[in-house]
Design an enzyme around this catalytic site. Sequence first.
Site, PDB file in Angstrom:
ATOM      1  N   ARG A 102       0.506  -1.263  -0.231  1.00 44.19           N
ATOM      2  CA  ARG A 102      -0.038  -0.091  -0.215  1.00 44.19           C
ATOM      3  C   ARG A 102       0.812   1.247   0.212  1.00 44.19           C
ATOM      4  O   ARG A 102       1.869   1.355   0.664  1.00 44.19           O
ATOM      5  CB  ARG A 102      -0.997  -0.099   1.110  1.00 44.19           C
ATOM      6  CG  ARG A 102      -2.109  -1.287   1.720  1.00 44.19           C
ATOM      7  CD  ARG A 102      -2.831  -0.935   2.327  1.00 44.19           C
ATOM      8  NE  ARG A 102      -2.078  -1.689   3.785  1.00 44.19           N
ATOM      9  CZ  ARG A 102      -1.688  -0.851   4.546  1.00 44.19           C
ATOM     10  NH1 ARG A 102      -1.930   0.786   4.309  1.00 44.19           N
ATOM     11  NH2 ARG A 102      -1.154  -0.930   5.702  1.00 44.19           N
ATOM     12  N   TYR A 245      -1.564  -3.750  -6.805  1.00 47.55           N
ATOM     13  CA  TYR A 245      -1.430  -4.175  -5.971  1.00 47.55           C
ATOM     14  C   TYR A 245      -2.620  -3.760  -4.669  1.00 47.55           C
ATOM     15  O   TYR A 245      -2.619  -2.603  -4.038  1.00 47.55           O
ATOM     16  CB  TYR A 245       0.269  -3.882  -4.677  1.00 47.55           C
ATOM     17  CG  TYR A 245       0.641  -4.827  -4.604  1.00 47.55           C
ATOM     18  CD1 TYR A 245       1.334  -6.024  -4.647  1.00 47.55           C
ATOM     19  CD2 TYR A 245      -0.443  -5.159  -2.728  1.00 47.55           C
ATOM     20  CE1 TYR A 245       1.993  -7.509  -4.823  1.00 47.55           C
ATOM     21  CE2 TYR A 245       0.837  -6.117  -2.229  1.00 47.55           C
ATOM     22  CZ  TYR A 245       1.495  -7.278  -2.877  1.00 47.55           C
ATOM     23  OH  TYR A 245       2.312  -8.475  -1.721  1.00 47.55           O
ATOM     24  N   LYS A 254      -9.401  -1.231   1.372  1.00 52.35           N
ATOM     25  CA  LYS A 254      -9.191  -0.763   2.429  1.00 52.35           C
ATOM     26  C   LYS A 254      -9.910   0.787   2.223  1.00 52.35           C
ATOM     27  O   LYS A 254     -10.152   0.780   2.674  1.00 52.35           O
ATOM     28  CB  LYS A 254      -7.591  -0.335   2.736  1.00 52.35           C
ATOM     29  CG  LYS A 254      -7.130  -1.592   3.705  1.00 52.35           C
ATOM     30  CD  LYS A 254      -6.983  -2.501   4.013  1.00 52.35           C
ATOM     31  CE  LYS A 254      -6.318  -3.241   4.513  1.00 52.35           C
ATOM     32  NZ  LYS A 254      -6.404  -4.339   6.238  1.00 52.35           N
ATOM     33  N   HIS A 274     -10.083  -2.178  11.773  1.00 52.88           N
ATOM     34  CA  HIS A 274      -9.370  -3.186  11.322  1.00 52.88           C
ATOM     35  C   HIS A 274      -9.277  -3.527  11.884  1.00 52.88           C
ATOM     36  O   HIS A 274      -9.060  -4.008  12.958  1.00 52.88           O
ATOM     37  CB  HIS A 274      -8.200  -2.382  11.200  1.00 52.88           C
ATOM     38  CG  HIS A 274      -7.150  -3.065  10.471  1.00 52.88           C
ATOM     39  ND1 HIS A 274      -5.522  -1.954  10.709  1.00 52.88           N
ATOM     40  CD2 HIS A 274      -7.258  -4.115   9.217  1.00 52.88           C
ATOM     41  CE1 HIS A 274      -4.690  -3.099   9.784  1.00 52.88           C
ATOM     42  NE2 HIS A 274      -5.720  -3.830   8.904  1.00 52.88           N
ATOM     43  N   SER A 296      -1.608  -3.543  10.421  1.00 56.21           N
ATOM     44  CA  SER A 296      -1.002  -4.722   9.709  1.00 56.21           C
ATOM     45  C   SER A 296      -0.417  -4.936   9.697  1.00 56.21           C
ATOM     46  O   SER A 296       1.267  -5.279   9.983  1.00 56.21           O
ATOM     47  CB  SER A 296      -0.577  -3.662   7.939  1.00 56.21           C
ATOM     48  OG  SER A 296      -1.912  -3.112   7.794  1.00 56.21           O
ATOM     49  N   CYS A 298       0.414  -8.132  11.738  1.00 57.37           N
ATOM     50  CA  CYS A 298       0.427  -7.997  12.926  1.00 57.37           C
ATOM     51  C   CYS A 298      -0.226  -9.327  13.566  1.00 57.37           C
ATOM     52  O   CYS A 298      -0.063  -9.792  14.983  1.00 57.37           O
ATOM     53  CB  CYS A 298       0.786  -6.684  14.389  1.00 57.37           C
ATOM     54  SG  CYS A 298       1.305  -5.403  14.406  1.00 57.37           S
ATOM     55  N   GLY A 299      -0.030 -10.596  12.867  1.00 55.81           N
ATOM     56  CA  GLY A 299      -0.197 -11.772  13.008  1.00 55.81           C
ATOM     57  C   GLY A 299      -1.957 -11.712  13.396  1.00 55.81           C
ATOM     58  O   GLY A 299      -2.473 -12.802  14.079  1.00 55.81           O
ATOM     59  N   LYS A 300      -3.144 -10.355  12.641  1.00 57.34           N
ATOM     60  CA  LYS A 300      -4.440 -10.978  12.438  1.00 57.34           C
ATOM     61  C   LYS A 300      -4.624 -12.403  12.244  1.00 57.34           C
ATOM     62  O   LYS A 300      -6.064 -12.721  12.867  1.00 57.34           O
ATOM     63  CB  LYS A 300      -5.018 -10.135  11.644  1.00 57.34           C
ATOM     64  CG  LYS A 300      -4.853  -8.418  12.514  1.00 57.34           C
ATOM     65  CD  LYS A 300      -6.264  -7.699  12.739  1.00 57.34           C
ATOM     66  CE  LYS A 300      -6.303  -7.035  11.079  1.00 57.34           C
ATOM     67  NZ  LYS A 300      -5.287  -6.588  10.878  1.00 57.34           N
ATOM     68  N   THR A 301      -4.701 -12.808  10.987  1.00 57.46           N
ATOM     69  CA  THR A 301      -4.683 -14.161  10.454  1.00 57.46           C
ATOM     70  C   THR A 301      -3.636 -15.136  11.502  1.00 57.46           C
ATOM     71  O   THR A 301      -5.449 -16.233  11.311  1.00 57.46           O
ATOM     72  CB  THR A 301      -4.192 -14.136   9.282  1.00 57.46           C
ATOM     73  OG1 THR A 301      -4.465 -12.819   8.179  1.00 57.46           O
ATOM     74  CG2 THR A 301      -5.019 -15.358   8.254  1.00 57.46           C
ATOM     75  N   ASP A 321      -9.531  -9.275   8.867  1.00 56.61           N
ATOM     76  CA  ASP A 321      -8.902  -8.170   8.710  1.00 56.61           C
ATOM     77  C   ASP A 321     -10.042  -6.810   9.339  1.00 56.61           C
ATOM     78  O   ASP A 321     -10.162  -5.955   9.783  1.00 56.61           O
ATOM     79  CB  ASP A 321      -8.831  -7.889   6.719  1.00 56.61           C
ATOM     80  CG  ASP A 321      -7.915  -6.981   6.665  1.00 56.61           C
ATOM     81  OD1 ASP A 321      -6.948  -7.180   7.530  1.00 56.61           O
ATOM     82  OD2 ASP A 321      -8.049  -6.062   5.850  1.00 56.61           O
ATOM     83  N   ARG A 413       1.591 -12.033  -0.737  1.00 61.03           N
ATOM     84  CA  ARG A 413       0.775 -12.811   0.156  1.00 61.03           C
ATOM     85  C   ARG A 413      -0.560 -14.009  -1.023  1.00 61.03           C
ATOM     86  O   ARG A 413       0.302 -14.184  -1.378  1.00 61.03           O
ATOM     87  CB  ARG A 413      -0.515 -11.372  -0.681  1.00 61.03           C
ATOM     88  CG  ARG A 413      -0.088  -9.378   0.061  1.00 61.03           C
ATOM     89  CD  ARG A 413      -0.479  -9.900   1.175  1.00 61.03           C
ATOM     90  NE  ARG A 413      -0.378  -8.989   2.149  1.00 61.03           N
ATOM     91  CZ  ARG A 413      -0.859  -8.087   2.549  1.00 61.03           C
ATOM     92  NH1 ARG A 413      -2.337  -8.824   3.156  1.00 61.03           N
ATOM     93  NH2 ARG A 413      -0.722  -6.772   3.550  1.00 61.03           N
ATOM     94  N   ARG A 444       2.406  -3.905  18.069  1.00 65.97           N
ATOM     95  CA  ARG A 444       3.815  -5.031  17.947  1.00 65.97           C
ATOM     96  C   ARG A 444       4.386  -3.754  19.291  1.00 65.97           C
ATOM     97  O   ARG A 444       5.762  -3.319  17.945  1.00 65.97           O
ATOM     98  CB  ARG A 444       4.008  -5.098  16.127  1.00 65.97           C
ATOM     99  CG  ARG A 444       5.586  -5.621  15.813  1.00 65.97           C
ATOM    100  CD  ARG A 444       5.756  -5.625  15.157  1.00 65.97           C
ATOM    101  NE  ARG A 444       5.208  -6.694  13.928  1.00 65.97           N
ATOM    102  CZ  ARG A 444       5.429  -8.599  13.984  1.00 65.97           C
ATOM    103  NH1 ARG A 444       6.138  -8.875  14.617  1.00 65.97           N
ATOM    104  NH2 ARG A 444       4.472  -8.820  13.295  1.00 65.97           N
ATOM    105  N   ASN A 541      -1.297 -18.029  22.303  1.00 70.02           N
ATOM    106  CA  ASN A 541      -2.347 -16.586  22.536  1.00 70.02           C
ATOM    107  C   ASN A 541      -3.341 -17.461  23.354  1.00 70.02           C
ATOM    108  O   ASN A 541      -4.000 -16.272  23.940  1.00 70.02           O
ATOM    109  CB  ASN A 541      -2.518 -16.282  21.247  1.00 70.02           C
ATOM    110  CG  ASN A 541      -1.017 -15.386  21.391  1.00 70.02           C
ATOM    111  OD1 ASN A 541      -0.340 -15.761  21.700  1.00 70.02           O
ATOM    112  ND2 ASN A 541      -0.791 -15.267  20.098  1.00 70.02           N
TER     113      ASN A 541
END
Length: 654
Positions: A102, A245, A254, A274, A296, A298-301, A321, A413, A444, A541
């Site tokens: 982005r 992209y 977004k 988000h 973005s 930081c391990g959301k998935t 996301d 990705r 993070r 976690n």
Amino acid sequence: MSTLTTTPALHQHRYPPLPVPRLPDVPDGVWHHGVANRSLAEWVARIVRLARPDDVVWLTGADDEWERLTTGMVESGALLRLDPALRPDSFLARSDPDDVARVEDRTFVCSRTAREAGPTNNWWDPREAHNELDRRFAESMRGRTMYVVPYSMGPVGGAISQLGVQVTDSAYAALSLTVMARVGDDALAEIGPDTPWVAGVHSVGFPLRKGDGTRREDVPWPSNPVKYIAHFPEERAIWSYGSGYGGNALLSKKCFALRIASVLGRDGGWLAEHMLVLRLTSPDGRITHVAAAFPSACGKTNLAMLQPTLPGWRVETIGDDIAWLRPGADGRLWAINPEAGFFGVAPGTNEASNPVAVDTIRKHTIFTNVALTDDGDVWWEGRTPEPPAHLTDWRGQDWTPGAGRPAAHPNARFTVPVQQCRTLADSWAEPDGVPIDAIVFGGRRATNVPLVTEARDWTHGVFVGATVSSETTAAQEGALGVLRRDPFGMLPFVGYDMGDHWQHWLDVGARLGEHAPRIFQVNWFRKGDDGSFLWPGFGENVRVLAWIADRVHGAADAEETGLGLRPVAGALDLDGLTLGDDTLAALFAVDPESWLDECARTDEFFGQLGESVPPELHEHLAALRSRLWHDHEGTAPHPSASRTTVGTAVTRAA
Ligand code: OXD
Ligand code: MN
């Protein structure tokens, strides 16, 4: 490919051809039988007249659309088909090396006034923006096909859902949209004569033919060195030029679901955030829905697909996301995942970090900027402990482990339908969403921020969200690992003034009252003096999620720290984990001196945002400083805390 699709069932809604002057090179496909909305029909015609594509194709959601698009793209060299046995029905795209993330400095909010966009957005006068964009888009699609992609964000017809149409001269963007949103005639049929919809105009800015008829060869990833990602919240429109992209080009994501939707939410009493959404089930069957905001990459998935290490606990995925959250008739906050696919960061994804994602992307996946193995499969840093002896890197060049550069781009990705995720919750597509019990903010942070704390109340939680900072990742262009303010993980995504966003959160909280979800802050990324992570993360976690769920259900105790409430000794289930007392203490340590420093930076940040920062947040900052100063000196509050009234926060009983 056909230029005109007919949908008999929708025929009766069709607008008669509009009185648009027919230019010799305006193709027939401008007209589509499903269009019942005059502004939509006129808009498509206007873009065609401006950008002059050779051909117009409406995506209808037909079963063979994926097949037709991917086959064409493989033939043109835009996609590479991966080995059908190793990675069935999957493809690799390699972007231009200058189009990999982005572009926040080329992202604009074109609201009527600069005040509405606020100091965290690049404001662009809408008239000037339109002039410049019209100039750029003029003939920008010559020699190309323009795809018209109608889509629904959220289940088609759902109460929280919203509709959009993207026109694009990028087959890659069109194809990706079919994964990321509910694309086709069903969505189009929802756009009645008076239905609001969001317009997305996208061109990669690489025409293949000039006005005088001369042609140039296409390239696998067309783009333009000049890029604009421009949002017009009042017009419900997005214009994106020059990039193919991710968040620059898939305008549903977004641009619509966060920047435009945040404005719609501000005006309509709901939130576009988000956030991942997950459903957590305890061993005794108690369900807790969690919405968690992180910056973005930081391990959301990973968190959304977490495989619990604690026996009996289960995590099911609703979104990874974006969440749209709305107070429901019962007074609670309900959330949907407006998307239909995952656009996940590949590097670091493996059997240990996210076994569910590894399974999800076994087939029918678009990979972008990953490395190619010699047998036609994909690889990225962290995929296996040892890299293969030879690869073709994301730029298409030979790569060996000694190459001294990554084989996959750090922002490489995968794009995959959510239905392929084996932990998908059966409620993921409920039109009304799921009721949220807990909201989590994370970032993070190598230092300072404890593993988990609970906010004392909603307003304190908004303060916590507003003061999130995080080390930058590869998801946006620019330097890596730099600490930056990223309130609510939304710095690049709030489509209006940041302070107004915080006020909107306070207003939503006031409306929710006693039904408001609890708010927590987490940090998986704290490091020890030797630079290694203190907390094992990933599946572990769940221990933190379990404490959060216990708090929500009144089953765990907490104690006060300067920053909020933390688990009392023994409340966090650490069974089976080798974690020394020192490490545990370090995970929760609050150093008053560095926090006073952090507060000074927050004060500065609030100052930069100006008068729209709600007074309640200044009060919370003053109260925090006062507590820290007290801990630091064991004395009376620091004079800097006296600027505003220091309120006594109420601790909510568990
Ligand atoms: C994303 C991002 O792609 O946050 O989700 O950048
Ligand atoms: Mn994101």
